[in-house]
Every structure is written in C-alpha cells, then in structure tokens.
Design a protein around this motif. Structure first.
Motif, PDB file in Angstrom:
ATOM      1  N   TYR A   1     -10.329   4.686  -4.374  1.00 56.57           N
ATOM      2  CA  TYR A   1     -11.398   4.283  -5.289  1.00 56.57           C
ATOM      3  C   TYR A   1     -11.123   2.925  -5.930  1.00 56.57           C
ATOM      4  O   TYR A   1     -11.871   2.473  -6.796  1.00 56.57           O
ATOM      5  N   GLY A   2     -10.040   2.271  -5.501  1.00 55.93           N
ATOM      6  CA  GLY A   2      -9.731   0.952  -6.022  1.00 55.93           C
ATOM      7  C   GLY A   2      -9.189   0.963  -7.429  1.00 55.93           C
ATOM      8  O   GLY A   2      -9.186  -0.059  -8.116  1.00 55.93           O
ATOM      9  N   THR A   3      -8.717   2.130  -7.861  1.00 51.33           N
ATOM     10  CA  THR A   3      -8.191   2.280  -9.220  1.00 51.33           C
ATOM     11  C   THR A   3      -6.675   2.110  -9.229  1.00 51.33           C
ATOM     12  O   THR A   3      -6.002   2.472  -8.268  1.00 51.33           O
ATOM     13  N   ARG A   4      -6.151   1.544 -10.295  1.00 53.46           N
ATOM     14  CA  ARG A   4      -4.702   1.417 -10.437  1.00 53.46           C
ATOM     15  C   ARG A   4      -4.081   2.812 -10.389  1.00 53.46           C
ATOM     16  O   ARG A   4      -4.397   3.686 -11.197  1.00 53.46           O
ATOM     17  N   THR A   5      -3.190   3.027  -9.425  1.00 53.28           N
ATOM     18  CA  THR A   5      -2.666   4.366  -9.175  1.00 53.28           C
ATOM     19  C   THR A   5      -1.167   4.308  -8.936  1.00 53.28           C
ATOM     20  O   THR A   5      -0.656   3.375  -8.321  1.00 53.28           O
ATOM     21  N   ILE A   6      -0.467   5.338  -9.420  1.00 55.94           N
ATOM     22  CA  ILE A   6       0.963   5.438  -9.179  1.00 55.94           C
ATOM     23  C   ILE A   6       1.304   6.900  -8.908  1.00 55.94           C
ATOM     24  O   ILE A   6       0.706   7.810  -9.490  1.00 55.94           O
ATOM     25  N   GLN A   7       2.250   7.138  -7.986  1.00 55.01           N
ATOM     26  CA  GLN A   7       2.723   8.484  -7.682  1.00 55.01           C
ATOM     27  C   GLN A   7       4.044   8.728  -8.395  1.00 55.01           C
ATOM     28  O   GLN A   7       4.961   7.903  -8.320  1.00 55.01           O
ATOM     29  N   LEU A   8       4.139   9.845  -9.100  1.00 57.34           N
ATOM     30  CA  LEU A   8       5.371  10.222  -9.795  1.00 57.34           C
ATOM     31  C   LEU A   8       5.977  11.437  -9.107  1.00 57.34           C
ATOM     32  O   LEU A   8       5.299  12.463  -8.953  1.00 57.34           O
TER      33      LEU A   8
END
Length: 220
Positions: free
Chosen positions: A80-87
């Motif tokens: 979706y073009g959103t700032r994303t991070i995997q934890l």
C-alpha cells in the motif's frame, strides 16, 4: 536462607515506566500509537489493509508488524506504499514498551500522524504488557465465538475499541452479536464496538471515521 524475588511484578513495573516514557515521547512528536491485538487469523492484517485504503491519503501512517518469525504481513502491508517495518520477537509471544520503542525508532517517527503496532497474535500475553500506546484495539472474529470476552478478560479490559470482524459469516456460526457486545461491555463499559467485515469492507468506514477523529482530537 534464601530470598524470594517477585520477578513478574518487577518486570511489569519496569515495563510500565518505559511505557509511560514512550507515551510522552510519542506525544511530543505528535505520533498517535495504536496497539492492535487479536488471536491468530482474526483479521488484523486484512483490517489494517482496509484501513490504509481509506486513510493513507489523509493521514501519514506507519505500520509495525510483529511476529515470532516471517515477514508475510509486512509484505502485504508494504504493497500500500505505507512506511512498514517487520519486528521479530525471537520467540516471545508479545511486545513490551522497549521493543515497541526500538521498532518506532527504526521505522522513524518523523512526519507520522499515526503509528500502528500489529502485535503478536494471541489473547493472553499482549494484553499483559503496556506497549506505550495511545489506544489499544482488539479484533474478535465471529468464528472464535461470542464468549471470548468472558474467557480472556484482561484483553477486553485494556482495549479502548473492539472490532467484531467477519460478520459476513454470521449465518454459519452460533454467534450472538448482542451477547458478544454485552460480554465486552461487562469487561469494559467504556469500550467502543464496531461490527465489521474486513474482507467486504462492511463497517470499515465507521471504524475509520472513529480512528481519524481520535487521532485529530489527540493531536489537538
């Protein structure tokens, strides 16, 4: 002679201090932190996807996906073009305030209005640890049953808002919506409740309007 140490209490006390500091930091930076909790498969990622579709053009949003392993959810959200991070939690079944802070700093809090933490999927551990969130949200899906607020009281006591998801399958399950609402309010009389179907989009507009208003009110 030996000494008895109440480790669990100490852990919670330390975490609560960290959580309060993180809340202050988010407030200073103008970032509304939403902690999303549910059982595995209740529809957290799909609900966030529908939410992003409606709010990404009017609100600056960052998403933190927490899992024991894998990056399946982060890949889905990043589309979706959103700032994303995997934890990755390294086997832990929840996130605490310090882990959340690490995620926020790694993702970057600059120019964000809303940061969403999709917590590890289960109804027990995540409810015990304050992440420093502005609001807590629980998603309860119809296939899980309307008695879950009675079986997992703390989850529903700590949540400000509850989404009853997958209402499209109500005809196929022995699920009483009104009884479920009664059970939620029994645990938390102040909880806001929405009936939604993340798959079809039913009820998502009302949920998004509530969230948008909460973020605006908090920032003001």
């Amino acid at each position: 002679m030996y000494k008895i140490i109440e480790v669990k209490q100490s852990v919670f006390e330390d975490n609560n201090k960290d959580a309060n500091k993180l809340r202050e930091e988010c407030k200073d930076k103008g970032v509304f932190l939403l902690n999303v909790m549910s059982s595995p498969g209740a529809g957290k990622t799909t609900t966030l996807s529908r939410t992003l579709e409606r709010l990404k053009d009017t609100m600056r949003i960052g998403i933190m996906e927490a899992d024991i392993d894998s990056d399946v959810d982060a890949k889905t959200i990043s589309e979706y073009g959103t700032r994303t991070i995997q934890l990755h939690t390294g086997g832990m079944c929840h996130l605490d305030a310090d882990m959340t802070r690490q995620g926020l700093h790694e993702m970057g809090m600059e120019d964000l209005d809303l940061a969403v933490l999709e917590n590890v999927g289960n109804l027990v551990c995540p409810a015990e640890f304050d992440t420093g969130s502005t609001k807590n949200m629980a998603i309860l899906s119809v296939p899980e049953g309307d008695d879950k607020p009675l079986k997992y009281p703390l989850m529903f006591q700590v949540c400000d808002v509850v989404l009853i998801n997958k209402v499209d399958v109500l005809p196929y399950f022995d699920f009483d919506v009104e009884k479920c609402k009664e059970n939620i309010l029994y645990r938390n009389p102040n909880a806001k409740i929405f009936e939604v179907c993340a798959k079809t989009g039913e009820g998502i507009d009302d949920w998004c309007k509530w969230l948008e208003n909460e973020v605006k009110a908090w920032k003001e």
